[in-house]
Motif scaffolding. Structure first.
Motif, PDB file in Angstrom:
ATOM      1  N   TRP A   1     -12.643   2.016   5.250  1.00 43.38           N
ATOM      2  CA  TRP A   1     -12.344   1.160   4.101  1.00 43.38           C
ATOM      3  C   TRP A   1     -13.486   1.249   3.082  1.00 43.38           C
ATOM      4  O   TRP A   1     -13.261   1.338   1.886  1.00 43.38           O
ATOM      5  N   GLY A   2     -14.730   1.198   3.591  1.00 46.89           N
ATOM      6  CA  GLY A   2     -15.868   1.311   2.698  1.00 46.89           C
ATOM      7  C   GLY A   2     -15.914   2.656   1.991  1.00 46.89           C
ATOM      8  O   GLY A   2     -16.236   2.735   0.800  1.00 46.89           O
ATOM      9  N   LEU A   3     -15.570   3.724   2.707  1.00 46.00           N
ATOM     10  CA  LEU A   3     -15.552   5.059   2.110  1.00 46.00           C
ATOM     11  C   LEU A   3     -14.518   5.142   1.001  1.00 46.00           C
ATOM     12  O   LEU A   3     -14.788   5.690  -0.083  1.00 46.00           O
ATOM     13  N   TYR A   4     -13.325   4.566   1.230  1.00 43.70           N
ATOM     14  CA  TYR A   4     -12.302   4.633   0.193  1.00 43.70           C
ATOM     15  C   TYR A   4     -12.655   3.744  -0.996  1.00 43.70           C
ATOM     16  O   TYR A   4     -12.382   4.090  -2.147  1.00 43.70           O
ATOM     17  N   LEU A   5     -13.281   2.601  -0.733  1.00 41.88           N
ATOM     18  CA  LEU A   5     -13.736   1.759  -1.833  1.00 41.88           C
ATOM     19  C   LEU A   5     -14.753   2.497  -2.687  1.00 41.88           C
ATOM     20  O   LEU A   5     -14.711   2.454  -3.919  1.00 41.88           O
ATOM     21  N   TRP A   6     -15.677   3.187  -2.049  1.00 43.15           N
ATOM     22  CA  TRP A   6     -16.738   3.887  -2.760  1.00 43.15           C
ATOM     23  C   TRP A   6     -16.224   5.131  -3.480  1.00 43.15           C
ATOM     24  O   TRP A   6     -16.600   5.394  -4.622  1.00 43.15           O
ATOM     25  N   ALA A   7     -15.316   5.875  -2.824  1.00 43.15           N
ATOM     26  CA  ALA A   7     -14.958   7.194  -3.336  1.00 43.15           C
ATOM     27  C   ALA A   7     -13.553   7.268  -3.899  1.00 43.15           C
ATOM     28  O   ALA A   7     -13.185   8.276  -4.493  1.00 43.15           O
ATOM     29  N   GLY A   8     -12.735   6.251  -3.691  1.00 47.16           N
ATOM     30  CA  GLY A   8     -11.323   6.354  -4.049  1.00 47.16           C
ATOM     31  C   GLY A   8     -11.084   6.462  -5.535  1.00 47.16           C
ATOM     32  O   GLY A   8     -11.858   5.973  -6.358  1.00 47.16           O
ATOM     33  N   GLY A   9      -9.984   7.133  -5.866  1.00 48.99           N
ATOM     34  CA  GLY A   9      -9.542   7.200  -7.243  1.00 48.99           C
ATOM     35  C   GLY A   9     -10.027   8.394  -8.031  1.00 48.99           C
ATOM     36  O   GLY A   9      -9.599   8.629  -9.147  1.00 48.99           O
ATOM     37  N   ALA A  10     -10.941   9.177  -7.446  1.00 50.75           N
ATOM     38  CA  ALA A  10     -11.442  10.350  -8.187  1.00 50.75           C
ATOM     39  C   ALA A  10     -11.953  11.377  -7.204  1.00 50.75           C
ATOM     40  O   ALA A  10     -12.432  11.039  -6.127  1.00 50.75           O
TER      41      ALA A  10
ATOM     42  N   VAL B   1       0.837  -1.199   0.000  1.00 51.27           N
ATOM     43  CA  VAL B   1       0.000   0.000   0.000  1.00 51.27           C
ATOM     44  C   VAL B   1       0.873   1.251   0.000  1.00 51.27           C
ATOM     45  O   VAL B   1       0.609   2.224  -0.732  1.00 51.27           O
ATOM     46  N   LEU B   2       1.925   1.214   0.804  1.00 50.63           N
ATOM     47  CA  LEU B   2       2.783   2.381   0.953  1.00 50.63           C
ATOM     48  C   LEU B   2       3.501   2.725  -0.346  1.00 50.63           C
ATOM     49  O   LEU B   2       3.665   3.908  -0.683  1.00 50.63           O
ATOM     50  N   ARG B   3       3.915   1.717  -1.093  1.00 52.47           N
ATOM     51  CA  ARG B   3       4.640   2.015  -2.333  1.00 52.47           C
ATOM     52  C   ARG B   3       3.727   2.695  -3.348  1.00 52.47           C
ATOM     53  O   ARG B   3       4.174   3.447  -4.209  1.00 52.47           O
ATOM     54  N   ARG B   4       2.434   2.424  -3.276  1.00 60.70           N
ATOM     55  CA  ARG B   4       1.491   3.097  -4.155  1.00 60.70           C
ATOM     56  C   ARG B   4       1.180   4.511  -3.689  1.00 60.70           C
ATOM     57  O   ARG B   4       0.680   5.325  -4.455  1.00 60.70           O
TER      58      ARG B   4
ATOM     59  N   TYR C   1      -5.321  -3.403   0.954  1.00 58.44           N
ATOM     60  CA  TYR C   1      -4.514  -3.637  -0.243  1.00 58.44           C
ATOM     61  C   TYR C   1      -5.390  -4.104  -1.402  1.00 58.44           C
ATOM     62  O   TYR C   1      -5.209  -3.677  -2.552  1.00 58.44           O
ATOM     63  N   ALA C   2      -6.366  -4.977  -1.103  1.00 58.42           N
ATOM     64  CA  ALA C   2      -7.265  -5.449  -2.150  1.00 58.42           C
ATOM     65  C   ALA C   2      -8.098  -4.305  -2.723  1.00 58.42           C
ATOM     66  O   ALA C   2      -8.347  -4.251  -3.934  1.00 58.42           O
ATOM     67  N   ILE C   3      -8.514  -3.375  -1.867  1.00 57.20           N
ATOM     68  CA  ILE C   3      -9.268  -2.218  -2.356  1.00 57.20           C
ATOM     69  C   ILE C   3      -8.395  -1.353  -3.258  1.00 57.20           C
ATOM     70  O   ILE C   3      -8.836  -0.867  -4.311  1.00 57.20           O
ATOM     71  N   VAL C   4      -7.142  -1.160  -2.849  1.00 59.31           N
ATOM     72  CA  VAL C   4      -6.213  -0.388  -3.675  1.00 59.31           C
ATOM     73  C   VAL C   4      -6.029  -1.060  -5.037  1.00 59.31           C
ATOM     74  O   VAL C   4      -6.026  -0.399  -6.085  1.00 59.31           O
ATOM     75  N   ARG C   5      -5.896  -2.392  -5.025  1.00 61.19           N
ATOM     76  CA  ARG C   5      -5.738  -3.108  -6.288  1.00 61.19           C
ATOM     77  C   ARG C   5      -6.991  -3.000  -7.155  1.00 61.19           C
ATOM     78  O   ARG C   5      -6.905  -2.960  -8.390  1.00 61.19           O
ATOM     79  N   TYR C   6      -8.162  -2.950  -6.526  1.00 57.29           N
ATOM     80  CA  TYR C   6      -9.381  -2.766  -7.312  1.00 57.29           C
ATOM     81  C   TYR C   6      -9.350  -1.428  -8.049  1.00 57.29           C
ATOM     82  O   TYR C   6      -9.684  -1.349  -9.240  1.00 57.29           O
ATOM     83  N   HIS C   7      -8.956  -0.363  -7.343  1.00 50.33           N
ATOM     84  CA  HIS C   7      -8.922   0.947  -7.987  1.00 50.33           C
ATOM     85  C   HIS C   7      -7.880   0.992  -9.105  1.00 50.33           C
ATOM     86  O   HIS C   7      -8.029   1.777 -10.051  1.00 50.33           O
ATOM     87  N   GLU C   8      -6.868   0.153  -9.033  1.00 45.90           N
ATOM     88  CA  GLU C   8      -5.875   0.093 -10.105  1.00 45.90           C
ATOM     89  C   GLU C   8      -6.394  -0.679 -11.314  1.00 45.90           C
ATOM     90  O   GLU C   8      -6.162  -0.285 -12.461  1.00 45.90           O
TER      91      GLU C   8
ATOM     92  N   LEU D   1      -5.423   8.394  -2.063  1.00 42.69           N
ATOM     93  CA  LEU D   1      -5.025   7.361  -1.110  1.00 42.69           C
ATOM     94  C   LEU D   1      -4.427   7.944   0.164  1.00 42.69           C
ATOM     95  O   LEU D   1      -4.702   7.466   1.274  1.00 42.69           O
ATOM     96  N   ASN D   2      -3.612   8.999   0.044  1.00 40.93           N
ATOM     97  CA  ASN D   2      -2.948   9.560   1.218  1.00 40.93           C
ATOM     98  C   ASN D   2      -3.895  10.361   2.121  1.00 40.93           C
ATOM     99  O   ASN D   2      -3.473  10.838   3.175  1.00 40.93           O
ATOM    100  N   THR D   3      -5.145  10.522   1.687  1.00 41.95           N
ATOM    101  CA  THR D   3      -6.136  11.096   2.594  1.00 41.95           C
ATOM    102  C   THR D   3      -6.528  10.105   3.683  1.00 41.95           C
ATOM    103  O   THR D   3      -6.863  10.489   4.809  1.00 41.95           O
ATOM    104  N   LEU D   4      -6.461   8.817   3.351  1.00 36.18           N
ATOM    105  CA  LEU D   4      -6.935   7.773   4.255  1.00 36.18           C
ATOM    106  C   LEU D   4      -6.199   7.747   5.588  1.00 36.18           C
ATOM    107  O   LEU D   4      -6.847   7.682   6.640  1.00 36.18           O
TER     108      LEU D   4
END
Length: 496
Positions: free
Chosen positions: A195-204, A112-115, A157-164, A299-302
């Protein structure tokens, strides 16, 4: 590697090979833990080790989970029991299992950190995490916190991979690992809304129109559905209900029982232990606050939301144990790593004058000075625990010498004695914890029932004086006593 979190005009850095993170980071951490922590010779890192080992041993002997008293979910008991059936009933085997979970946590956190900050700074940040207060100790202690956090970070990490990748199966994996986290220890439920908030809102960046995008709600429902079904499925598999695991926490007024505890002081101590990281994190927080006005879902907001939410919660929570510090340590290290990157960039851009870069230099120097201090404190703490362990071992010889029968039960409030003496303690006291004593969930009448049911004649008591008071009240004329440096041994004469 995603560099969206990099400060403006950051010098470009070549990414590292994925094998550095996939093998080098977890194996390197495992080697450090084995080198610095006395896994084979430590009597106990924490009293919880004995509780978890005893529950697994009793479960392997055929006692159902419903008869083994516990105020926590059963997944570690089941996992540890299976592990011990393969590797033997030793404390080293149990600690090796927890070290494996810790390696998973370190791997997932580094990924997660490397991303968030790039490869090289992710390596530095992982090193900062390893050297935080009690991280290495908790990484090898047979306790439920590290497996729960490992699954939690895997879920992130799985959520981060989903957004990728936008692959739906990563959402399902995130839900399943979150359910496993809760089945190890429920304290991670605190972070699942984030986690749910980042899944829903992450990436944009968010907008009013984004609230009504159907695919956002679809992935959130998939994640929540997998989480709920997996959690309830495991409850059904164990033959337990939520009440079985958590009725004690719901009914017991633990805040009233721990009225002398000072949560604000304890949380302040968590931050004081990581003062070097706090200094670096200030740079990361300031940069992220400015950036979040434009990109609120990055991501760094989390970690900033994570740190604020956990801090507020713990200040209002009782009791607080030292392993709760990991809930603060993980986001603090993340922000400190971001701050380290910002300091490095500032130094690179303004290297022509000391006055222009004084604060970044101070923050970095503080971390460098803190590293040998933390290693020294780790060594001293291990030395102290080893000395206390040597004192604890003194009572084992007498317990074994006066063993009434090969299958005789005995009583102790330090359950790891059951492991070292290869003798059982009653399942009802497998988890005789400070919370249970403080909530008055163990009484003299219960002690008398245990003595009569299991024909208890030997008692080793070293944690809870109230249990000794119960024993003396019940049998004032039938006890013989031997004092040891850390425990008191009682032998109960049979009723003539």
């Amino acid at each position: 590697m995603n560099s969206s979190a990099a400060p403006p005009d950051a010098p470009p850095l070549m990414p590292l090979s994925p094998w550095v993170f996939n093998l080098g980071v977890p194996l390197g951490f495992g080697a450090i833990a084995l080198l610095l922590m006395p896994l084979a010779t430590m009597f106990q890192f924490d009293s919880d080790e004995g509780q978890e080992m005893v529950k697994a041993l009793l479960y392997n002997q055929g006692y159902p989970l419903s008869t083994i008293w516990s105020d926590q979910p059963p997944l570690l008991t089941v996992t540890l029991a299976a592990w011990l059936r393969v590797w033997g009933d030793s404390i080293m085997a149990g600690r090796s299992l927890i070290l494996g979970f810790s390696m998973v946590l370190v791997w997932a956190f580094a990924q997660v950190l490397r991303r968030a900050v790039g490869d090289r700074f992710a390596l530095l940040g992982t090193g900062l995490l390893i050297l935080t207060a009690n991280f290495l100790r908790l990484s090898v202690s047979v306790m439920i916190g590290m497996p729960s956090l490992a699954c939690l970070i895997l879920s992130l990490y799985a959520i981060v991979r989903y957004h990728e990748s936008q692959r739906w199966y990563w959402v399902a994996i995130a839900g399943l690992t979150a359910a496993l986290s809760l089945q190890y220890k429920m304290f991670t439920i605190l972070l699942l809304p984030l986690w749910g908030l980042y899944l829903w809102a992450g990436g944009a960046a968010l907008s009013w129109q984004a609230w009504w995008e159907h695919h956002r709600w679809g992935r959130l429902l998939l994640w929540g559905g997998c989480l709920g079904l997996a959690f309830l499925g495991l409850e059904w598999l164990w033959g337990m209900s939520l009440d079985d695991a958590f009725l004690f926490h719901v009914q017991g007024d633990l805040k009233a029982a721990f009225v002398q505890e000072h949560s604000l002081r304890d949380v302040a101590l968590f931050y004081a232990q990581e003062l070097d990281h706090v200094g670096l994190a200030c740079f990361g927080i300031m940069a992220q606050v400015r950036r979040s006005r434009r990109q609120p879902a990055q991501l760094n907001t989390l970690p900033l939301l994570w740190l604020l939410w956990v801090t507020v919660f713990l200040i209002n929570h009782k009791p607080i144990w030292y392993h709760h510090a990991l809930l603060i340590t993980l986001p603090l290290v993340w922000l400190a790593t971001l701050g380290l990157k910002i300091c490095w960039t500032t130094l690179h851009q303004r290297a022509q004058g000391w006055q222009q870069v004084s604060w970044p230099w101070v923050a970095i120097a503080f971390v460098l000075v803190a590293i040998p201090v933390k290693l020294t404190l780790l060594h001293l703490n291990n030395h102290d625990l080893l000395q206390r362990g040597a004192a604890y071992r003194g009572a084992i010889a007498q317990l074994q010498a006066e063993q009434p029968a090969p299958d005789a039960w005995f009583f102790t409030d330090i359950p790891i004695y059951s492991l070292y003496t290869h003798r059982n303690i009653p399942p009802e006291i497998a988890t005789l914890s400070r919370k249970r004593i403080a909530a008055q969930d163990f009484t003299a009448a219960q002690l008398r029932d245990l003595i009569e049911t299991y024909d208890l004649q030997q008692f080793l008591i070293g944690r809870f004086p109230i249990v000794e008071d119960f024993l003396r009240q019940l049998y004032p004329d039938r006890l013989t006593t031997t004092d040891y440096p850390t425990v008191r041994y009682y032998h109960l004469q049979r009723d003539p």
